[in-house]
Design an enzyme around this catalytic site. Structure first.
Site, PDB file in Angstrom:
ATOM      1  N   LYS A  16       0.818  -1.217   0.000  1.00 56.25           N
ATOM      2  CA  LYS A  16       0.000   0.000   0.000  1.00 56.25           C
ATOM      3  C   LYS A  16       0.853   1.270   0.000  1.00 56.25           C
ATOM      4  O   LYS A  16       0.464   2.269  -0.599  1.00 56.25           O
ATOM      5  CB  LYS A  16      -1.018   0.002   1.151  1.00 56.25           C
ATOM      6  CG  LYS A  16      -0.413  -0.080   2.541  1.00 56.25           C
ATOM      7  CD  LYS A  16      -1.501  -0.298   3.580  1.00 56.25           C
ATOM      8  CE  LYS A  16      -0.956  -0.239   5.004  1.00 56.25           C
ATOM      9  NZ  LYS A  16       0.065  -1.292   5.320  1.00 56.25           N
ATOM     10  N   ARG A  91      -5.569   2.966  12.387  1.00 54.95           N
ATOM     11  CA  ARG A  91      -5.325   1.594  12.840  1.00 54.95           C
ATOM     12  C   ARG A  91      -6.154   1.249  14.077  1.00 54.95           C
ATOM     13  O   ARG A  91      -6.075   0.127  14.552  1.00 54.95           O
ATOM     14  CB  ARG A  91      -3.853   1.397  13.164  1.00 54.95           C
ATOM     15  CG  ARG A  91      -3.038   0.956  11.929  1.00 54.95           C
ATOM     16  CD  ARG A  91      -1.606   1.176  12.254  1.00 54.95           C
ATOM     17  NE  ARG A  91      -0.614   0.238  11.916  1.00 54.95           N
ATOM     18  CZ  ARG A  91       0.363   0.483  11.038  1.00 54.95           C
ATOM     19  NH1 ARG A  91       0.337   1.549  10.293  1.00 54.95           N
ATOM     20  NH2 ARG A  91       1.347  -0.359  10.897  1.00 54.95           N
ATOM     21  N   ARG A 130      12.172  -8.235   2.661  1.00 59.76           N
ATOM     22  CA  ARG A 130      12.285  -6.800   2.396  1.00 59.76           C
ATOM     23  C   ARG A 130      13.692  -6.311   2.712  1.00 59.76           C
ATOM     24  O   ARG A 130      14.265  -6.661   3.737  1.00 59.76           O
ATOM     25  CB  ARG A 130      11.257  -6.067   3.271  1.00 59.76           C
ATOM     26  CG  ARG A 130      10.882  -4.712   2.799  1.00 59.76           C
ATOM     27  CD  ARG A 130       9.419  -4.399   3.007  1.00 59.76           C
ATOM     28  NE  ARG A 130       9.113  -3.964   4.370  1.00 59.76           N
ATOM     29  CZ  ARG A 130       7.936  -3.402   4.706  1.00 59.76           C
ATOM     30  NH1 ARG A 130       7.002  -3.230   3.805  1.00 59.76           N
ATOM     31  NH2 ARG A 130       7.711  -3.049   5.934  1.00 59.76           N
ATOM     32  N   ARG A 134      14.564  -1.615   7.538  1.00 56.20           N
ATOM     33  CA  ARG A 134      13.751  -1.064   8.627  1.00 56.20           C
ATOM     34  C   ARG A 134      14.007  -1.819   9.922  1.00 56.20           C
ATOM     35  O   ARG A 134      14.081  -3.036   9.937  1.00 56.20           O
ATOM     36  CB  ARG A 134      12.265  -1.169   8.261  1.00 56.20           C
ATOM     37  CG  ARG A 134      11.785  -0.008   7.433  1.00 56.20           C
ATOM     38  CD  ARG A 134      10.358  -0.181   7.024  1.00 56.20           C
ATOM     39  NE  ARG A 134       9.457  -0.476   8.133  1.00 56.20           N
ATOM     40  CZ  ARG A 134       8.146  -0.398   8.040  1.00 56.20           C
ATOM     41  NH1 ARG A 134       7.593  -0.052   6.889  1.00 56.20           N
ATOM     42  NH2 ARG A 134       7.386  -0.696   9.059  1.00 56.20           N
ATOM     43  N   ARG A 145       3.636  -7.859  14.288  1.00 54.63           N
ATOM     44  CA  ARG A 145       2.903  -6.918  13.423  1.00 54.63           C
ATOM     45  C   ARG A 145       1.844  -7.647  12.607  1.00 54.63           C
ATOM     46  O   ARG A 145       0.750  -7.122  12.389  1.00 54.63           O
ATOM     47  CB  ARG A 145       3.888  -6.170  12.525  1.00 54.63           C
ATOM     48  CG  ARG A 145       4.686  -5.107  13.310  1.00 54.63           C
ATOM     49  CD  ARG A 145       5.964  -4.688  12.596  1.00 54.63           C
ATOM     50  NE  ARG A 145       5.723  -4.100  11.304  1.00 54.63           N
ATOM     51  CZ  ARG A 145       6.544  -4.242  10.254  1.00 54.63           C
ATOM     52  NH1 ARG A 145       7.641  -4.967  10.358  1.00 54.63           N
ATOM     53  NH2 ARG A 145       6.263  -3.667   9.116  1.00 54.63           N
TER      54      ARG A 145
HETATM   55  P1  AMP Z   1       4.196   1.117   9.099  1.00 52.48           P
HETATM   56  O1  AMP Z   1       5.274   1.786   8.310  1.00 52.48           O
HETATM   57  O2  AMP Z   1       2.817   1.572   8.692  1.00 52.48           O
HETATM   58  O3  AMP Z   1       4.310  -0.370   9.119  1.00 52.48           O
HETATM   59  O4  AMP Z   1       4.367   1.611  10.612  1.00 52.48           O
HETATM   60  C1  AMP Z   1       5.542   1.338  11.348  1.00 52.48           C
HETATM   61  C2  AMP Z   1       5.265   1.502  12.831  1.00 52.48           C
HETATM   62  O5  AMP Z   1       4.881   2.858  13.115  1.00 52.48           O
HETATM   63  C3  AMP Z   1       4.121   0.659  13.368  1.00 52.48           C
HETATM   64  O6  AMP Z   1       4.535  -0.656  13.705  1.00 52.48           O
HETATM   65  C4  AMP Z   1       3.722   1.452  14.609  1.00 52.48           C
HETATM   66  O7  AMP Z   1       4.641   1.291  15.660  1.00 52.48           O
HETATM   67  C5  AMP Z   1       3.861   2.877  14.115  1.00 52.48           C
HETATM   68  N1  AMP Z   1       2.602   3.352  13.475  1.00 52.48           N
HETATM   69  C6  AMP Z   1       2.410   3.653  12.163  1.00 52.48           C
HETATM   70  N2  AMP Z   1       1.156   4.049  11.928  1.00 52.48           N
HETATM   71  C7  AMP Z   1       0.513   3.992  13.122  1.00 52.48           C
HETATM   72  C8  AMP Z   1      -0.828   4.255  13.534  1.00 52.48           C
HETATM   73  N3  AMP Z   1      -1.768   4.645  12.658  1.00 52.48           N
HETATM   74  N4  AMP Z   1      -1.137   4.089  14.847  1.00 52.48           N
HETATM   75  C9  AMP Z   1      -0.200   3.696  15.738  1.00 52.48           C
HETATM   76  N5  AMP Z   1       1.066   3.408  15.407  1.00 52.48           N
HETATM   77  C10 AMP Z   1       1.436   3.548  14.113  1.00 52.48           C
END
Ligand code: AMP
Length: 192
Positions: A16, A91, A130, A134, A145
């Site tokens: 996404k 989320r 990946r 990260r 996750r």
């Molecule tokens: P992502 O890049 O979307 O996988 O996000 C990486 C990390 O950022 C997640 O595992 C959370 O720790 C934090 N994070 C990102 N978006 C959110 C959200 N909408 N609510 C809470 N934590 C978030």
């Protein structure tokens, strides 16, 4: 012109973020990725980044108050006038409700939710492979996750299912360009 607002929803590794970047650039929208915004704060060592780090490193959700505050700040910037694609947000049910309120304040509403459907086994394979370096792409954090995504889905999607026609699902287990054709068509139909 009323802005167009879209949420890209799907498990980690569904693509996404990549699709949001491409669609936003082509269609003149901004991409609002909370994960990327947090990583930017982290690399710039801002107080918000430091607060978020303890959650992110464990693969846990950053508290709603911090996350919603960051999105509110992003949406106050002038480039959002034409609209935005949210990726990785909302989320939680509270985030979904807060997003509705924020969009209302901007004179808009949520126009579309694109649901990227991907089996968990494929999601796991992609994250393990990946190469983005990260900190949270480690096997034990990946498992957390992935499991948490089921909870995220149960918190957010029922809220959106109440609105007829809002959610459009696509098969995310296909090549990037094939998915993009669908993404583009869905967005073009939703643009004001
Ligand atoms: P992502 O890049 O979307 O996988 O996000 C990486 C990390 O950022 C997640 O595992 C959370 O720790 C934090 N994070 C990102 N978006 C959110 C959200 N909408 N609510 C809470 N934590 C978030």
């Amino acid at each position: 012109m009323t802005p167009t607002f879209v949420v890209f929803f799907g498990p980690p590794g569904c693509g996404k973020g990549t699709q949001a970047k491409r669609a936003a650039a082509e269609l003149g929208l901004v991409q609002v990725s909370t994960g990327e915004l947090f990583r930017k704060h982290l690399s710039e060592k801002t107080p918000l980044g430091q607060q978020a780090q303890e959650y992110m490193s464990k693969g846990a959700l950053v508290p709603d108050e911090i996350t919603i505050g960051m999105v509110r700040e992003r949406l106050s910037q002038p480039d959002v006038q034409t609209g935005a694609i949210f990726d990785g947000f909302p989320r939680t049910a509270a985030q979904a409700k807060a997003l509705d309120d924020l969009l209302h304040e901007l004179g808009g509403k949520l126009d579309l939710v694109v649901d990227f459907a991907l089996p968990m086994t494929v999601s796991r394979q992609r994250l393990l492979g990946r190469q983005e370096g990260r900190a949270d792409d480690r096997p034990e954090v990946i498992e957390k996750r992935l499991n948490d995504h089921a909870q995220v889905e149960a918190s957010v999607m029922p809220y959106y299912r109440q609105r007829a026609g809002l959610i459009k699902s696509l098969d995310a287990d296909r090549p990037i360009d094939a998915i993009y054709q669908d993404v583009r068509n869905l967005l073009k139909a939703a643009l004001h």
